[in-house]
Enzyme design. Structure first.
Site, PDB file in Angstrom:
ATOM      1  N   LYS A 263       0.817  -1.201   0.000  1.00  0.00           N
ATOM      2  CA  LYS A 263       0.000   0.000   0.000  1.00  0.00           C
ATOM      3  C   LYS A 263       0.855   1.257   0.000  1.00  0.00           C
ATOM      4  O   LYS A 263       0.491   2.255  -0.568  1.00  0.00           O
ATOM      5  CB  LYS A 263      -0.857   0.030   1.274  1.00  0.00           C
ATOM      6  CG  LYS A 263      -2.120  -0.787   1.167  1.00  0.00           C
ATOM      7  CD  LYS A 263      -2.965  -0.569   2.398  1.00  0.00           C
ATOM      8  CE  LYS A 263      -3.196  -1.905   3.061  1.00  0.00           C
ATOM      9  NZ  LYS A 263      -3.956  -1.911   4.257  1.00  0.00           N
ATOM     10  N   ARG A 264       1.975   1.168   0.692  1.00  0.00           N
ATOM     11  CA  ARG A 264       2.784   2.368   0.857  1.00  0.00           C
ATOM     12  C   ARG A 264       3.257   2.956  -0.475  1.00  0.00           C
ATOM     13  O   ARG A 264       3.426   4.133  -0.608  1.00  0.00           O
ATOM     14  CB  ARG A 264       3.982   2.092   1.765  1.00  0.00           C
ATOM     15  CG  ARG A 264       3.803   2.691   3.151  1.00  0.00           C
ATOM     16  CD  ARG A 264       4.917   2.293   4.067  1.00  0.00           C
ATOM     17  NE  ARG A 264       4.969   0.845   4.227  1.00  0.00           N
ATOM     18  CZ  ARG A 264       6.043   0.122   4.021  1.00  0.00           C
ATOM     19  NH1 ARG A 264       7.172   0.682   3.670  1.00  0.00           N
ATOM     20  NH2 ARG A 264       6.004  -1.185   4.186  1.00  0.00           N
TER      21      ARG A 264
END
Ligand code: GLU
Length: 508
Positions: A263-264
């Protein structure tokens, strides 16, 4: 007779569909369809803590939207309620607890599993010590040595317990993975895996083996992260005396820096990609190529072509880099191929979201900046301007905003092409203005306008850019845009003349 090919996608309902899971489900689906097999959706919801309300419904809808049809498992009806279909149900693991209990009892009876009464506290300490000694975290098998009587007594005292797999201390477990080839692992390195938790729920390992067997899954196809667990599963099949299915594990998806896709570093939810205006065809095509190689230079595949071509021998063993530039490119390819009406239908919500339009009903829209009413046919013309250039549907608002603007906002220098002077630009725009003023509205068509302006260039002994650049900027206010002829047709005579006049004012 060879066994019927049966493949399942077995997601856990933990919130959303990850793009990695989209790739898994696509490969599962393609493998099943290519081989004329059955495709099944099973929901693995044995981890109560990770369950997210609504995620089954969401997932089913995305698969449906993507066109990844299955014939058995969990479905959603018109009222957004789940229902199940198929001869091997239930297909939701939390509805199968009695089945798992029966098989756990069988394992215990046959000495392939044992009760473990260790407290969380003890296990915590054990793990901490292992960490300090730099040992792999592993249950120390304390309860494996309990006598029958000791077990009986603890059960009677209602001591909380889990059930663990009694992994043989000697020997090796091996299996053939259809992607990775032979995998061999020494049993002494395999943990005595928890099979049944203290809440009476099975762990993934037990539930998936029991279900894959009972649901007659022939090929267990899933993400690489489950490859290290497979030896435990093999031991379970052996303990039950069941035929072992074939296994195929699909590599991880990686960020451009080769770390695991997270996600980052960008979006991982399929929903987010759809919201941004990636077409389902492009997304499927993109994830197909993340780890599958057609062994030719081809890159664009429809779903039916994928079914015809997909085979496990084309699946790579190395992680695939999630390269969104490629996705953008593919999306552009599919946008260009799309029927204009279909594309326009998909673009309308983005035009509304960009606050350019409002729907007034009956396929009519109100332009918010001017109050004018326009119809769907008109919007098609606008979308046509961008069809060749668009990469994502979500770009449409920004790129056609100029059409809807009441007044353009640009620097007058932009009207001046290369070595021209402001005076030249002004003269040329005046020539265009005079010429276009004399044309009838019905002749405001791209090809006719092109002819007229080409003649004007010739007659006045000018360069094309000296005429077309200032005109294009006058009509769009942009450095880059579709051709001035196409834009002029969409704007119509009145607005074209107004915008040229505005440019002439600027150049005064
Ligand atoms: N429930 C597992 C997951 O969501 C599926 C693993 C499998 O396919 O066996 O990752």
């Amino acid at each position: 007779m060879s066994k019927k090919i049966r493949v399942r996608f077995a997601p856990s309902p933990t919130g959303y569909l990850h793009v990695g899971s989209l790739r898994t489900v696509l490969y599962d689906y393609l493998f099943a369809k290519h081989n004329g097999g059955d495709f099944i959706l099973r929901i693995e919801d044995t981890d109560k803590a990770r369950y997210v309300e609504g995620s089954i419904e969401n997932l089913v809808k995305i698969l449906d939207f993507m066109g990844l049809e299955y014939s058995e498992g969990v479905f959603v009806n018109q009222d957004n309620k789940t229902f199940q279909k198929g001869d091997f149900g239930p297909y939701i693991q939390s509805l199968r607890l009695d089945i798992y209990q029966k098989y756990v009892d069988e394992l215990i009876k046959n000495d392939y599993a044992y009760y473990c009464f260790c407290s969380q506290e003890r296990l915590g300490k054990m793990r901490k010590n292992q960490r300090l000694q730099k040992l792999a975290p592993m249950y120390d098998r304390k309860c494996r040595g309990l006598s029958k009587d000791e077990v009986q007594k603890l059960l009677e005292e209602k001591t909380p317990y889990v059930v663990r797999l009694k992994v043989p201390r000697k020997g090796v477990t091996e299996f053939e993975d259809l992607i990775y080839g032979k995998i061999k692992i020494e049993n002494k390195t395999i943990d005595d895996q928890v099979l049944m938790k203290s809440d009476g729920f099975p762990t993934y390992h037990l539930a998936s083996v029991v279900d894959d067997h009972l649901m007659e899954i022939s090929h267990v196809t899933r993400a690489e992260e489950w490859l290290p667990s497979t030896p435990k599963h093999i031991l379970l099949y052996k303990a039950f005396g069941w035929e072992i299915p074939q296994f195929a594990h699909f590599t991880l998806l990686l960020n451009p820096d080769k770390s695991k896709l997270s996600k980052r570093q960008g979006d991982v939810k399929v929903e987010d990609y759809l919201k941004k205006g990636y077409l389902k065809e492009a997304l499927l095509n993109f994830v197909l190529l993340l780890g599958w190689n057609p062994k030719t230079e081809e890159e664009v595949f429809s779903l039916s072509e994928m079914i015809a071509r997909f085979d496990l021998s084309g699946v790579n063993k190395t992680g695939a880099i999630f390269n969104t530039e490629k996705l953008d490119w593919l999306n552009g390819v599919y946008i260009r191929k799309m029927d204009l009406s279909e594309l326009t239908k998909l673009c309308v919500p983005y035009l509304i979201e960009a606050e350019l339009l409002e729907e007034v009903g009956g396929s009519k829209y109100q332009v918010l900046s001017t109050g004018e009413e326009v119809d769907f046919e008109y919007l098609k013309k606008i979308v046509a301007l961008e069809q060749e250039r668009m990469k994502k549907l979500s770009e449409i608002g920004e790129s056609v905003k100029f059409i809807f603007s009441e007044k353009l906002d640009y620097e007058k220098e932009l009207l001046i092409w290369k070595k021209m002077t402001a005076g030249d630009a002004k003269n040329n725009l005046q020539l265009i203005f005079n010429e276009l003023s004399s044309i009838e509205e019905k002749d405001f068509q791209s090809n006719k306008l092109q002819e007229i302006l080409d003649r004007l260039v010739e007659k006045n002994n000018l360069k094309r850019g000296e005429v077309l650049w200032p005109l294009r900027v006058a009509l769009t206010g942009l450095k880059g845009s579709p051709s001035p002829f196409e834009v002029a047709e969409v704007l119509g005579k009145e607005k074209v003349l107004e915008r040229i006049e505005f440019a002439l004012e600027l150049l005064k």
